[in-house]
Structure formats: structure tokens, C-alpha cells
Design an enzyme around this catalytic site. Structure first.
Site, PDB file in Angstrom:
ATOM      1  N   ASP A  64       0.832  -1.208   0.000  1.00 33.57           N
ATOM      2  CA  ASP A  64       0.000   0.000   0.000  1.00 33.57           C
ATOM      3  C   ASP A  64       0.864   1.254   0.000  1.00 33.57           C
ATOM      4  O   ASP A  64       0.655   2.187  -0.779  1.00 33.57           O
ATOM      5  CB  ASP A  64      -0.900   0.021   1.240  1.00 33.57           C
ATOM      6  N   THR A 107      -6.886  -4.798  -0.100  1.00 32.65           N
ATOM      7  CA  THR A 107      -5.725  -5.150   0.728  1.00 32.65           C
ATOM      8  C   THR A 107      -5.955  -6.458   1.479  1.00 32.65           C
ATOM      9  O   THR A 107      -5.027  -7.259   1.647  1.00 32.65           O
ATOM     10  CB  THR A 107      -5.423  -4.016   1.731  1.00 32.65           C
TER      11      THR A 107
END
Length: 353
Positions: A108, A176
Site C-alpha cells: 500500500d 488489501t
């Protein structure tokens, strides 16, 4: 006439005038030289490299599309590199409104860093909103050579808009949770450009298959809508977190066995995507609060192809102001969108919980 007893020497007067001219030259020569240099630098050199179109007060959407595609791809390379190296440095960053744990990984952060700095370097005057925080002390230099891919040149004409009207939304790693579970097919990186709150450019990149979909409203795209499965019993895609009540309501509304439930990349499910691992659906529904960087790119792509993404009550979603959408969403293409909304009155009641 000079006072009695005082004589003005012509030589003295000449010296005095020369001294005065010298003072004036000293005071203004620097200013004039600076103005001349500014004028010369403002004019492009003949045969020199082409700079960005427009001025600091405007941006060219075709150029912004090109750099958005590049940003999504470069961010995707970071996402893939971290996952393949299996050094995720996974940690929790909070909980969603549904109580699910939100995770954060090196993928990320590194994707966000690469995407943000590329877009900021290319277009320093536009507002950029990203899911992840950008460290103010991070001054990484990421350049763009101003080249525009041939497929974009062929389909998109230059179009300038005021820089102050532009908002860019970045999602450096969508899905995610699935990323940490090594469910790679659901992971995407996304960039969206909104003008006066309306999504006009959408880029969705799948890092592990290296597939990229892009589209520009009133411009063109490299993707098209998929043929409708069945208008009376459409296939519906929802988030994993909605696999209970929403799935049940959708089944009762549209018929049995009509719901598929992977997470991430849900708008791509409505499109004709050249990826064998891509599931297919006709309608995408989300009934709770959702962040705008999660949906802006998909919204832009659907608008460019004649589709729709609205709140559950049919209102257009504005991509200005707060970073969240409270009204849930329903997305479709090649369908009667208004009729879909009328069939789902019960879902709107759960969207603010």
C-alpha cells in the site's frame, strides 16, 4: 542665473550628470536584465522538447490520462514486487464501520508513494486525494517524460480545463485484505480524475495480470461493455462484507442463484475484460459507507461507456468535499438503471448504518 559669485563649470556639470547616469544604471540594470531573461525563458526554444500544454492555471486532460495510466502501472509494480517478495509488513490501521479490520502493508505504502509523487511532479497545481497518507518529509523525485501512448493519442484529443476544477483520487492498492490472503486476481491500483466533482477519467490496473482498463468521458477508452447476461435475472456482485443480508435481499429481488461475491475489481466484472480470472456480473451493489477513491475510477469508466453509478436512491456521486460516500451505490451498464433502483427500496435503508 547662478547666484552672485558662483560660477557653474561646464566640466563639473558634465561629471555630475555622468555620475547620476551611473547611479541610475546600477539601480535598474539588474531589473531590466531579469525581465529580459524572464521573457526569453517564457518562449519555447525552437526545436526544443515540448512542455505541458496550457499554463499553470490549466491542465490538458489527455496528458493527465497518460500520466494516470503510468501512475497506476508503476504503483502496480510496487504492489507486485512486495507480494512476490513476501515482505508485506502487515499491520492493522483501524476498523471499518462494519467492524472489519482494515489492513495496511508495505505494498500500500510503496505504491502510494510512487503514484502520488509521479502525479504531483507532472501536475503540481491539481489537488490529489489518496487513501494512504503521504509523508511531508518524503521528497522523492519521480519524473514523467511527457510521452503519450499511441493508443491514447489515437482515441483522445487534447482538452484543457482549469487546474482548480480538477481533483485526482488515488487508490494505491484496492483489496488489501485479499492481497494479504494472496488472492491476487482481486487486487487493483486505480486513478480517477474528476472535473467540478464529476468523474471524467478512470484507470483500473491489475498488477498481477498486467491488465489496464482506461476511459475518458466524451473521449474514448480501451475497454467496452460486456453483453448482458439476463435483464430479468441479472448477476449481481457485492462485497464480501455484504454476503449476508444484502445477498439474501438481492436473491429475493432478482431470482435465485444470481449473486457472486468476490471483493475488489467489481466494476471490471461489468466490462469485457481480457482476463481469464475475471468474474462477470451485470450489477454491482454496495449498501454502506464507502470511500471515494474506491469507486471514482470505476464511476468514470462506466460513464464513458454509457453506464451508471449512483447512490441507492439514484443521486449522482460528487467527487469533491469529503472523502466518503454515505448513500451506498448501485452500478450497471446496458440496463435500465432507474428500474433497478426501484426494485431495491429495502437496501437504501441499510446504507447509513
Amino acid at each position: 542665473m547662478a547666484p552672485m559669485g558662483i560660477r557653474l563649470s561646464p566640466l563639473g556639470m558634465a561629471v555630475f550628470c555622468l555620475l547620476g547616469l551611473g547611479v541610475l544604471y546600477h539601480l535598474y540594470s539588474g531589473f531590466l536584465a531579469g525581465r529580459f531573461a524572464f521573457f526569453m525563458l517564457s518562449e519555447p526554444a525552437a526545436g526544443g522538447p515540448e512542455g505541458p500544454r496550457g499554463s499553470a492555471a490549466s491542465v490538458d486532460l489527455r496528458e493527465l490520462l497518460a500520466v494516470s495510466v503510468l501512475a497506476a502501472v508503476r504503483g502496480g509494480k510496487e504492489v507486485r514486487r512486495v507480494r512476490e517478495g513476501n515482505v508485506l509488513n502487515e499491520k492493522a490501521k483501524g476498523k471499518t464501520r462494519e467492524g472489519a479490520e482494515e489492513k495496511l502493508t508495505s505494498g500500500d505504502l510503496l505504491s502510494n508513494r510512487r503514484m502520488f509523487h509521479l502525479l504531483r511532479a507532472a501536475f503540481p497545481t491539481v489537488q490529489i486525494n489518496s487513501e494512504e497518507r503521504v509523508d511531508a518529509a518524503d521528497q522523492e523525485t519521480v519524473s514523467w517524460d511527457r510521452s503519450i501512448p499511441e493508443d491514447i493519442k489515437e482515441k483522445i484529443q487534447p482538452k484543457e480545463v482549469p487546474a482548480e476544477s480538477v481533483t485526482v483520487w488515488i487508490d494505491p492498492l484496492d483489496a488489501t485484505q485479499e492481497y494479504t490472503e494472496d488472492l491476487r486476481q482481486y487486487v487493483t491500483t486505480m486513478v480517477c480524475v474528476a472535473v467540478n466533482g464529476k468523474p471524467v477519467i478512470g484507470v483500473i490496473h491489475k498488477p498481477f495480470s498486467e491488465y489496464t482498463a482506461w476511459a475518458m468521458v466524451d473521449g474514448g477508452s480501451n475497454v467496452k461493455a460486456r453483453s448482458l447476461y439476463n435483464e430479468k435475472t441479472p448477476r449481481i456482485i457485492v462485497s464480501r462484507s455484504h454476503a449476508g443480508k444484502v445477498e439474501q435481499v438481492a436473491r429475493q429481488t432478482f431470482g435465485n442463484k444470481t449473486v457472486i461475491i468476490p471483493a475488489g475489481y467489481k466494476v471490471l466484472a461489468l466490462l469485457d475484460v481480457a482476463d481469464k480470472n475475471q468474474e462477470e456480473a451485470d450489477v454491482y451493489i454496495h449498501v454502506t459507507y464507502i470511500k471515494k477513491w474506491d469507486i471514482c475510477a470505476g464511476n468514470a469508466v462506466l460513464r464513458a461507456l454509457g453506464g451508471h453509478m449512483t447512490t441507492l436512491t439514484g443521486e449522482e456521486i460528487s467527487y469533491t468535499g469529503s472523502d466518503g460516500n454515505e448513500g451506498g451505490l448501485i452500478a450497471s451498464i446496458n440496463m435500465d438503471h432507474k428500474a433497478l433502483i426501484e426494485k431495491l427500496p429495502d437496501l437504501e435503508k441499510t446504507s447509513h448504518k
